[in-house]
Enzyme design. Structure first.
Site, PDB file in Angstrom:
ATOM      1  N   PRO A  95      23.870  30.489  -9.287  1.00 53.57           N
ATOM      2  CA  PRO A  95      22.943  32.075 -10.486  1.00 53.57           C
ATOM      3  C   PRO A  95      22.034  31.780  -8.632  1.00 53.57           C
ATOM      4  O   PRO A  95      21.426  30.547  -8.197  1.00 53.57           O
ATOM      5  CB  PRO A  95      21.950  30.873 -11.699  1.00 53.57           C
ATOM      6  CG  PRO A  95      22.426  29.114 -10.762  1.00 53.57           C
ATOM      7  CD  PRO A  95      23.597  28.986  -9.610  1.00 53.57           C
ATOM      8  N   CYS A 134      15.792  23.645  -8.101  1.00 54.35           N
ATOM      9  CA  CYS A 134      14.676  24.584  -7.719  1.00 54.35           C
ATOM     10  C   CYS A 134      13.296  23.314  -7.103  1.00 54.35           C
ATOM     11  O   CYS A 134      13.361  23.232  -7.698  1.00 54.35           O
ATOM     12  CB  CYS A 134      14.383  25.765  -8.519  1.00 54.35           C
ATOM     13  SG  CYS A 134      13.094  26.928  -7.798  1.00 54.35           S
ATOM     14  N   LYS A 161      22.966  21.370 -12.770  1.00 53.30           N
ATOM     15  CA  LYS A 161      22.507  22.347 -11.127  1.00 53.30           C
ATOM     16  C   LYS A 161      21.586  21.077 -10.834  1.00 53.30           C
ATOM     17  O   LYS A 161      20.421  21.710 -11.157  1.00 53.30           O
ATOM     18  CB  LYS A 161      23.194  23.131 -11.095  1.00 53.30           C
ATOM     19  CG  LYS A 161      22.484  23.486  -9.076  1.00 53.30           C
ATOM     20  CD  LYS A 161      22.476  25.411  -8.820  1.00 53.30           C
ATOM     21  CE  LYS A 161      23.313  25.563  -8.212  1.00 53.30           C
ATOM     22  NZ  LYS A 161      22.496  25.612  -6.796  1.00 53.30           N
ATOM     23  N   ASN A 165      28.997  22.617  -4.326  1.00 61.24           N
ATOM     24  CA  ASN A 165      28.193  23.437  -4.033  1.00 61.24           C
ATOM     25  C   ASN A 165      27.154  23.354  -2.811  1.00 61.24           C
ATOM     26  O   ASN A 165      26.892  21.841  -2.248  1.00 61.24           O
ATOM     27  CB  ASN A 165      26.375  23.781  -5.021  1.00 61.24           C
ATOM     28  CG  ASN A 165      26.145  24.508  -4.744  1.00 61.24           C
ATOM     29  OD1 ASN A 165      25.062  24.869  -5.243  1.00 61.24           O
ATOM     30  ND2 ASN A 165      26.435  26.389  -4.101  1.00 61.24           N
ATOM     31  N   GLY A 199      27.314  29.744  -2.849  1.00 61.82           N
ATOM     32  CA  GLY A 199      26.246  31.599  -3.673  1.00 61.82           C
ATOM     33  C   GLY A 199      26.088  32.030  -2.074  1.00 61.82           C
ATOM     34  O   GLY A 199      26.585  33.520  -2.824  1.00 61.82           O
ATOM     35  N   ARG A 200      25.162  31.442  -0.792  1.00 58.82           N
ATOM     36  CA  ARG A 200      25.225  32.382   0.020  1.00 58.82           C
ATOM     37  C   ARG A 200      25.816  32.866   0.425  1.00 58.82           C
ATOM     38  O   ARG A 200      26.191  34.554   1.043  1.00 58.82           O
ATOM     39  CB  ARG A 200      24.306  31.775   0.943  1.00 58.82           C
ATOM     40  CG  ARG A 200      22.640  31.329   0.739  1.00 58.82           C
ATOM     41  CD  ARG A 200      21.849  30.724   1.235  1.00 58.82           C
ATOM     42  NE  ARG A 200      22.916  29.357   1.814  1.00 58.82           N
ATOM     43  CZ  ARG A 200      22.939  28.923   2.781  1.00 58.82           C
ATOM     44  NH1 ARG A 200      22.071  28.397   3.735  1.00 58.82           N
ATOM     45  NH2 ARG A 200      23.065  27.698   2.892  1.00 58.82           N
TER      46      ARG A 200
END
Length: 330
Positions: free
Chosen positions: A16, A100, A139, A200, A224-225
């Site tokens: 995400p 986050c 996550k 991750n 992700g990136r």
């Protein structure tokens, strides 16, 4: 691999990504072999209040299935109600954000703040698990220090609450994306849990993905990136897992993907908003491509779908002509 009742065609999962992993982006990842795509982080409060912009983030398409939708919040009741909204939207998996570290999220007690409040985390997870039937994942990060103690504690709580899988990004809440991800923490969780553990962090190539699996024995890898501007990373990882030769990205396919991304974004967002977004997004796809800096300058002012497509095609033609000339000179 399986996450609860959901069977994934591959071990590769799109992370995400706030402001990035919208429907057009997810479709590209799925097309290239991603086993599970994830939405952007969505506010539970926004879903419960039926806010138009928040509801829009739930928009999906059959072609991207299975889909995981990630929500964030700290109130068990609100999170449970938001989880029901997600389930009613026909999402396949619900993911809860415990990682986050943005200040405005942390100060509400959500995201990584939950990792230092195990009692609050447990209450939230129990409420969400009770509210929905679809698989639920979380996550997390390594926590608030480098030891990984927070991650192991929260992961064990999650497993005890009936959560179906844990994704771990082994950087601390204060690291952001700085420094290196400590993959040893992924291995610690894998050896301590019976539910799937997905690794991750710092996967930018097929070699990175295979090395993570080998070193940690994780059940899946989340990218992700490494997928930004490079959806081909999924097909390259898949080829490596099958002991097949990795094929370089075909230049013609690169430009076709860029055009498709523009068109899908216009359909999804509307022309005005999509073109504003394309001024930066299209630059992702030419990173490392010769003469790409000129293209990046040109697209900074695109204001229509036609103009964006024209710039892509002009760059393609110019690039191909220069390649032909260079080959002829050689």
């Amino acid at each position: 691999m399986n996450i609860g009742s959901v069977r994934l065609e591959s071990q590769m999962i799109l992370a995400p990504l706030a402001g990035i992993s919208n429907l057009p982006f997810r479709l590209l990842a799925k097309e290239k072999g991603c086993g599970l795509v994830c939405s952007e982080m969505i506010s539970a409060q926004g879903l419960v209040r039926n806010m138009k912009k928040t509801q829009f983030l739930l928009k999906s398409a059959r072609e991207e299935k299975p889909l995981s939708v990630q929500i964030f919040g700290s109130d068990p009741e609100i999170m449970a109600r938001a989880a029901q909204v997600v389930e009613d939207s026909d999402a396949d998996i619900l993911d809860i954000n415990f990682g986050c570290s943005v200040k405005k999220v942390i100060k509400t007690g959500a995201g990584a703040a939950l990792m230092r409040e195990p009692n609050s985390a447990e209450a939230l997870l129990k409420a969400v698990r009770k509210a929905v039937r679809i698989p639920v994942t979380i996550k997390i990060r390594s926590g608030w220090d480098k030891s990984g103690t927070d991650a192991l504690r929260i992961a064990r709580i999650a497993q005890g609450c009936g959560i179906d899988a844990v994704v771990v990004h082994p950087r601390t809440a204060t690291q952001g994306f700085q420094g290196a991800a400590d993959w040893s923490i992924i291995r610690k969780l894998k050896s301590s849990l019976s539910i799937p553990v997905i690794g991750n962090g710092d996967i930018f190539s097929a070699e990175d993905a295979l090395r993570m699996i080998k070193e940690t024995e994780c059940d899946g890898v989340m990218i992700g990136r490494g997928a930004i501007g490079n959806p081909w990373i999924f097909s390259q990882i898949r080829a490596s897992m099958r002991n097949e030769k990795q094929v370089a990205v075909d230049p013609a396919e690169r430009y076709e993907v860029m055009e498709r991304y523009v068109r899908t974004s216009v359909l999804y967002l509307g022309e005005k908003q999509a073109c504003r977004m394309m001024r930066s997004r299209l630059a992702w796809f030419v990173k490392g491509v010769e003469y790409g800096s000129r293209f990046k300058e040109k697209i900074k002012e695109v204001s229509s779908e036609i103009e964006a497509i024209e710039q892509i095609r002009f760059f393609r033609q110019s690039h191909e002509k220069k390649e032909i000339a260079r080959t002829a000179n050689y």
